[in-house]
Motif scaffolding. Structure first.
Motif, PDB file in Angstrom:
ATOM      1  N   GLY A 105       0.594  -0.830   0.180  1.00 58.03           N
ATOM      2  CA  GLY A 105       0.079  -0.220   0.095  1.00 58.03           C
ATOM      3  C   GLY A 105       1.151   1.615  -0.257  1.00 58.03           C
ATOM      4  O   GLY A 105       0.476   2.275  -1.153  1.00 58.03           O
ATOM      5  N   LEU A 106       1.941   1.286   0.625  1.00 64.74           N
ATOM      6  CA  LEU A 106       2.954   2.518   0.842  1.00 64.74           C
ATOM      7  C   LEU A 106       3.817   2.354  -0.524  1.00 64.74           C
ATOM      8  O   LEU A 106       3.862   3.885  -1.034  1.00 64.74           O
ATOM      9  CB  LEU A 106       3.675   2.676   1.939  1.00 64.74           C
ATOM     10  CG  LEU A 106       4.078   3.549   2.643  1.00 64.74           C
ATOM     11  CD1 LEU A 106       3.541   5.131   2.623  1.00 64.74           C
ATOM     12  CD2 LEU A 106       4.977   3.517   3.892  1.00 64.74           C
ATOM     13  N   THR A 107       4.217   1.740  -0.954  1.00 66.23           N
ATOM     14  CA  THR A 107       5.067   1.719  -2.091  1.00 66.23           C
ATOM     15  C   THR A 107       4.495   2.332  -3.059  1.00 66.23           C
ATOM     16  O   THR A 107       5.469   2.694  -3.980  1.00 66.23           O
ATOM     17  CB  THR A 107       5.856  -0.048  -1.878  1.00 66.23           C
ATOM     18  OG1 THR A 107       4.997  -0.955  -2.589  1.00 66.23           O
ATOM     19  CG2 THR A 107       6.763  -0.357  -0.722  1.00 66.23           C
ATOM     20  N   VAL A 108       3.552   1.880  -3.226  1.00 66.62           N
ATOM     21  CA  VAL A 108       2.695   2.537  -4.426  1.00 66.62           C
ATOM     22  C   VAL A 108       2.184   3.997  -4.403  1.00 66.62           C
ATOM     23  O   VAL A 108       2.716   4.725  -5.433  1.00 66.62           O
ATOM     24  CB  VAL A 108       1.660   1.541  -4.938  1.00 66.62           C
ATOM     25  CG1 VAL A 108       2.026  -0.080  -5.175  1.00 66.62           C
ATOM     26  CG2 VAL A 108       0.587   2.010  -3.748  1.00 66.62           C
ATOM     27  N   CYS A 129       7.818   1.720  11.017  1.00 68.11           N
ATOM     28  CA  CYS A 129       6.490   2.899  11.345  1.00 68.11           C
ATOM     29  C   CYS A 129       7.347   4.011  11.972  1.00 68.11           C
ATOM     30  O   CYS A 129       6.310   4.898  11.914  1.00 68.11           O
ATOM     31  CB  CYS A 129       5.872   2.197  12.540  1.00 68.11           C
ATOM     32  SG  CYS A 129       4.595   3.375  13.174  1.00 68.11           S
ATOM     33  N   VAL A 130       8.420   3.850  12.247  1.00 70.90           N
ATOM     34  CA  VAL A 130       8.476   5.409  12.803  1.00 70.90           C
ATOM     35  C   VAL A 130       9.313   6.128  11.505  1.00 70.90           C
ATOM     36  O   VAL A 130       9.072   7.194  11.493  1.00 70.90           O
ATOM     37  CB  VAL A 130      10.243   5.287  13.571  1.00 70.90           C
ATOM     38  CG1 VAL A 130      11.022   6.214  14.410  1.00 70.90           C
ATOM     39  CG2 VAL A 130       9.810   4.411  15.262  1.00 70.90           C
ATOM     40  N   LEU A 136      -0.476   7.797   8.169  1.00 70.99           N
ATOM     41  CA  LEU A 136      -0.625   7.873   9.307  1.00 70.99           C
ATOM     42  C   LEU A 136      -1.185   6.325   9.141  1.00 70.99           C
ATOM     43  O   LEU A 136      -1.637   5.616   9.775  1.00 70.99           O
ATOM     44  CB  LEU A 136      -1.993   8.814   9.922  1.00 70.99           C
ATOM     45  CG  LEU A 136      -1.704   9.917  10.353  1.00 70.99           C
ATOM     46  CD1 LEU A 136      -2.591  11.280  10.668  1.00 70.99           C
ATOM     47  CD2 LEU A 136      -0.660   9.722  11.410  1.00 70.99           C
ATOM     48  N   PHE A 137      -1.532   5.922   7.958  1.00 74.45           N
ATOM     49  CA  PHE A 137      -2.646   4.695   7.774  1.00 74.45           C
ATOM     50  C   PHE A 137      -1.588   4.106   7.848  1.00 74.45           C
ATOM     51  O   PHE A 137      -1.156   2.425   8.413  1.00 74.45           O
ATOM     52  CB  PHE A 137      -3.909   4.840   6.478  1.00 74.45           C
ATOM     53  CG  PHE A 137      -4.155   3.532   5.978  1.00 74.45           C
ATOM     54  CD1 PHE A 137      -5.542   3.556   6.616  1.00 74.45           C
ATOM     55  CD2 PHE A 137      -3.434   2.689   5.574  1.00 74.45           C
ATOM     56  CE1 PHE A 137      -6.455   2.678   5.629  1.00 74.45           C
ATOM     57  CE2 PHE A 137      -4.403   1.617   5.107  1.00 74.45           C
ATOM     58  CZ  PHE A 137      -5.390   1.232   4.982  1.00 74.45           C
ATOM     59  N   ALA A 192      -0.829   0.615  10.225  1.00 75.00           N
ATOM     60  CA  ALA A 192      -0.379  -0.592   9.865  1.00 75.00           C
ATOM     61  C   ALA A 192       0.725  -1.355  10.247  1.00 75.00           C
ATOM     62  O   ALA A 192       0.137  -2.611  10.693  1.00 75.00           O
ATOM     63  CB  ALA A 192      -0.806  -0.514   8.250  1.00 75.00           C
ATOM     64  N   LEU A 193       1.313  -0.801   9.841  1.00 71.73           N
ATOM     65  CA  LEU A 193       2.943  -1.198  10.617  1.00 71.73           C
ATOM     66  C   LEU A 193       3.062  -1.670  12.196  1.00 71.73           C
ATOM     67  O   LEU A 193       3.495  -2.581  12.660  1.00 71.73           O
ATOM     68  CB  LEU A 193       4.143   0.002  10.546  1.00 71.73           C
ATOM     69  CG  LEU A 193       4.239  -0.101   9.204  1.00 71.73           C
ATOM     70  CD1 LEU A 193       5.114   0.750   8.530  1.00 71.73           C
ATOM     71  CD2 LEU A 193       4.756  -1.733   8.513  1.00 71.73           C
ATOM     72  N   ALA A 194       2.903  -0.258  13.282  1.00 71.20           N
ATOM     73  CA  ALA A 194       1.863  -0.559  14.176  1.00 71.20           C
ATOM     74  C   ALA A 194       1.280  -1.060  14.490  1.00 71.20           C
ATOM     75  O   ALA A 194       1.562  -2.394  16.295  1.00 71.20           O
ATOM     76  CB  ALA A 194       1.656   0.647  14.763  1.00 71.20           C
ATOM     77  N   ALA A 195       0.009  -1.618  14.757  1.00 74.25           N
ATOM     78  CA  ALA A 195      -0.734  -3.064  14.331  1.00 74.25           C
ATOM     79  C   ALA A 195       0.000  -4.140  13.858  1.00 74.25           C
ATOM     80  O   ALA A 195      -0.051  -5.249  14.763  1.00 74.25           O
ATOM     81  CB  ALA A 195      -1.811  -2.961  14.343  1.00 74.25           C
ATOM     82  N   GLY A 196       1.070  -4.663  13.047  1.00 72.87           N
ATOM     83  CA  GLY A 196       1.416  -5.239  12.854  1.00 72.87           C
ATOM     84  C   GLY A 196       2.116  -5.612  13.132  1.00 72.87           C
ATOM     85  O   GLY A 196       2.596  -7.197  14.182  1.00 72.87           O
ATOM     86  N   SER A 197       3.842  -5.147  14.025  1.00 74.58           N
ATOM     87  CA  SER A 197       4.205  -5.191  14.989  1.00 74.58           C
ATOM     88  C   SER A 197       3.641  -6.182  16.614  1.00 74.58           C
ATOM     89  O   SER A 197       4.089  -6.794  16.932  1.00 74.58           O
ATOM     90  CB  SER A 197       4.919  -4.272  15.758  1.00 74.58           C
ATOM     91  OG  SER A 197       4.067  -3.004  16.055  1.00 74.58           O
TER      92      SER A 197
END
Length: 638
Positions: free
Chosen positions: A359-362, A532-533, A613-614, A618-623
């Protein structure tokens, strides 16, 4: 050859050869440990099939024997899950022991490069449409909605393919499913380079995506089933590097081929074959090479064993052993395995998770293009109320706005108009000949006694204009493909993607070296937190060079979580559901890409906060969720 016999409860559910049983009974010496007979190339210990449950002594229907058989069947069905799991654990432990005996060597490295080609083909597929879109949009006269659909369709195809081929690989085999999926990818990639219409090109890229969608879930599952536990994490991480190599290959080929606009031919105005089509054709090579190499590889022995094909599984394991021993200089060592544990099939529910890398890389390329567009528009020159008479324009006109002008008896000959806008202007007795234009429009203009000859100034470029005694003759047909003015910009796009792909190399190396040392969960959670950071630094990416640097930073950090997730996935799920689960997870990743393209693009030029923020959330939830998974380091493959 000697037939197998079922040893019953005395052997704890193992199937064994008669020669081994003779050793147990008589303390004798079996030929199966000495190599082979002079007249027979097949070992006595080779499995000859699974004994049937009714192969023993039976009785007439309705007799006491049938009651006993029915009771036995009832007891078999009622075997507790704990007992079946114990059998599975015993098979897993034995399979690990067999892999230890086979060793890690030439066979695994050969398979590594073969499967690497398949993974490389997946990496290439991601970049193909993005690289050809600037050329294809002009070659096929694509509107903005059509361009967006072309970008989405590949990810949608890969999403369907991941689920389809992942499920199929658990039923017909890893190798067979991978061959079919790569063949579909190759065939429709080849066709897509020749078809002319937008709809047929879209259809071919969709099916090409469906084909390559099976690559990731099958490749990692397939390779993991040839790796012992102390090698699995590291070598699966090394395998991930081929996705990076695929991106580098696509960037390099685009750089070398697409800007060479002379590499083209056409047959009238109906068929055109330009350099971008050569690039599409070249991008099918990794998939074709993978198919050719995969034909020399065997099926996964673990798949054979899970499906009751013990003789085939034994022969593959023996092939692995003998190949490695010969390469290490020990051809005399004999594969000593003569018994393999068998277990009943059991149904399990599959828990799944997902990640957010796509999602972010695109979003990065779109932001870079937006910054480039802003910089380009900042250099726009504006002319107001100019009066031009009896002038001949025979040079390129670019990035200009002309308002309320008056042009009398002027000639526009053999030139290119790029990003030109004429507003509220009058053209009287003007002559336009051999004009090629891009992003050029006339708004609220009046043409009096003017002639257009062999131009592409179609009516849709004349917005709310008046034509008085003006004529269009021999208009250029279709869309004109001319990128000579975009030469440097094209190189920049390919170079940026090349850098972004190459940036994951350090992360790949670090994750491969540390995966088996610090564990999968620490790698996944740690990389996700740092990623995330790093997302918040994107707020400061206000220049093209800044966004490129942040793209490289994010890619280099987040790849470690990708690799950890691949390793965890193959180790968490049992062999009979491994590729199905992996395929489902990978399908969710592609769904994230589709949503990312659809949602994130809408915020380009509006705000960075929502995409950042999206992605960070998502990365924070994944970790956090990663800490809830069991650690699989040091465990045998289920």
């Amino acid at each position: 050859l000697k037939m197998l016999r079922y040893q019953g409860s005395q052997d704890g559910g193992y199937y064994r050869g008669d020669s081994q049983a003779a050793n147990d009974d008589e303390g004798g010496h079996s030929d199966s440990t000495e190599g082979h007979d002079e007249d027979d190339e097949i070992y006595e210990g080779e499995y000859q099939g699974i004994p049937r449950a009714d192969s023993g002594k039976g009785s007439l229907a309705g007799g006491p024997g049938s009651v006993g058989a029915g009771a036995q069947q009832f007891r078999d069905i009622g075997v507790s899950e704990a007992e079946r799991r114990k059998d599975q654990e015993e098979l897993a432990q034995q399979y690990e022991t067999i892999l230890q005996e086979c060793g890690h060597g030439k066979f695994q490295w050969s398979l590594y490069f073969v499967l690497g080609l398949a993974l490389m083909a997946d990496g290439v597929e991601i970049f193909v449409v993005g690289f050809v879109l600037p050329s294809a949009e002009k070659d096929m006269c694509l509107s903005e909605p059509n361009k967006s659909m072309l970008g989405l369709i590949v990810y949608f195809g890969m999403m369907v393919g991941a689920f389809l081929w992942g499920a199929l690989a658990d039923r017909i085999g890893r190798r067979q499913s991978l061959l079919i999926s790569l063949s579909i990818n190759s065939i429709f990639s080849f066709f897509s380079s020749f078809v002319q219409g937008y709809s047929t090109f879209l259809f071919c890229r969709l099916l090409s995506g469906v084909g390559i969608g099976g690559s990731i879930p099958i490749v990692f599952s397939y390779y993991s089933e040839f790796l012992s536990q102390e090698k699995r994490g590291e070598h699966l991480s090394w395998l991930c590097m081929f996705w990076m190599i695929g991106g580098i290959y696509a960037s390099a080929m685009a750089w070398a081929i697409i800007p060479h606009y002379g590499w083209s031919f056409q047959m009238g105005s109906a068929y055109q074959f330009h350099s971008w089509r050569v690039f599409v054709l070249v991008c099918a090579f990794p998939s074709v090479a993978a198919i050719a190499a995969l034909n020399a590889m065997p099926e996964s022995p673990r798949f054979y064993l899970e499906n009751g094909k013990h003789d085939e599984g034994w022969m593959v394991l023996k092939q692995v052993h003998d190949t490695n021993m010969r390469a290490k200089g020990y051809p005399e060592r004999v594969f000593s395995v003569t018994t393999i544990k068998t277990v009943k099939q059991m149904d399990e529910l599959v828990d799944v998770g997902t990640d957010t890398y796509y999602g972010l890389t695109v979003w990065f390329p779109d932001m870079i293009k937006y910054i480039q567009k802003q910089e380009y528009e900042s250099r726009t020159k504006t002319f107001t109320k100019e009066r031009v008479e009896h002038v001949t324009f025979n040079f390129t006109l670019e990035n200009q706005v002309h308002r309320q002008g008056y042009y009398f008896n002027d000639k526009f000959l053999n030139l290119k108009m790029k990003s030109m806008v004429f507003e509220d202007s009058v053209f009287e007795e003007c002559y336009f000949e051999d004009i090629t234009s891009t992003h050029t429009f006339f708004r609220n203009c009046t043409f009096i006694a003017s002639l257009f000859y062999n131009t592409d100034l179609f009516k849709y470029r004349l917005v709310n204009c008046k034509l008085v005694n003006s004529t269009f003759l021999h208009n250029k047909e279709g869309c004109m493909l001319d990128f000579s003015d975009d030469f440097n910009n094209a190189y920049m796009i390919y170079f940026v993607n090349f850098l972004g792909t190459l940036a994951v190399l350090p992360g790949n190396i670090v994750s491969a070296l540390l995966m088996d040392k610090i564990g999968r969960l620490r790698m996944l959670a740690g990389s996700s937190v740092i990623s995330c950071v790093s997302c918040f630094f994107l707020m400061f990416g206000n220049t093209e060079s800044g966004m490129i640097a942040l793209l490289c930073l994010f890619g280099g950090i987040s790849i470690a979580s990708w690799n950890a997730l691949d390793v965890i996935t193959v180790e968490l799920y049992p062999s009979d559901k491994r590729t199905t689960a992996f395929g489902f997870l990978n399908a969710l990743c592609k769904l994230a890409a589709v949503l990312g393209i659809s949602i994130f693009q809408s915020f380009v030029g509006i705000t960075k906060a929502i995409p950042i923020l999206f992605a960070a959330g998502a990365l924070a939830a994944g970790s956090f969720l990663a800490t809830k998974l069991p650690e699989t380091r040091g465990q045998v493959l289920q």
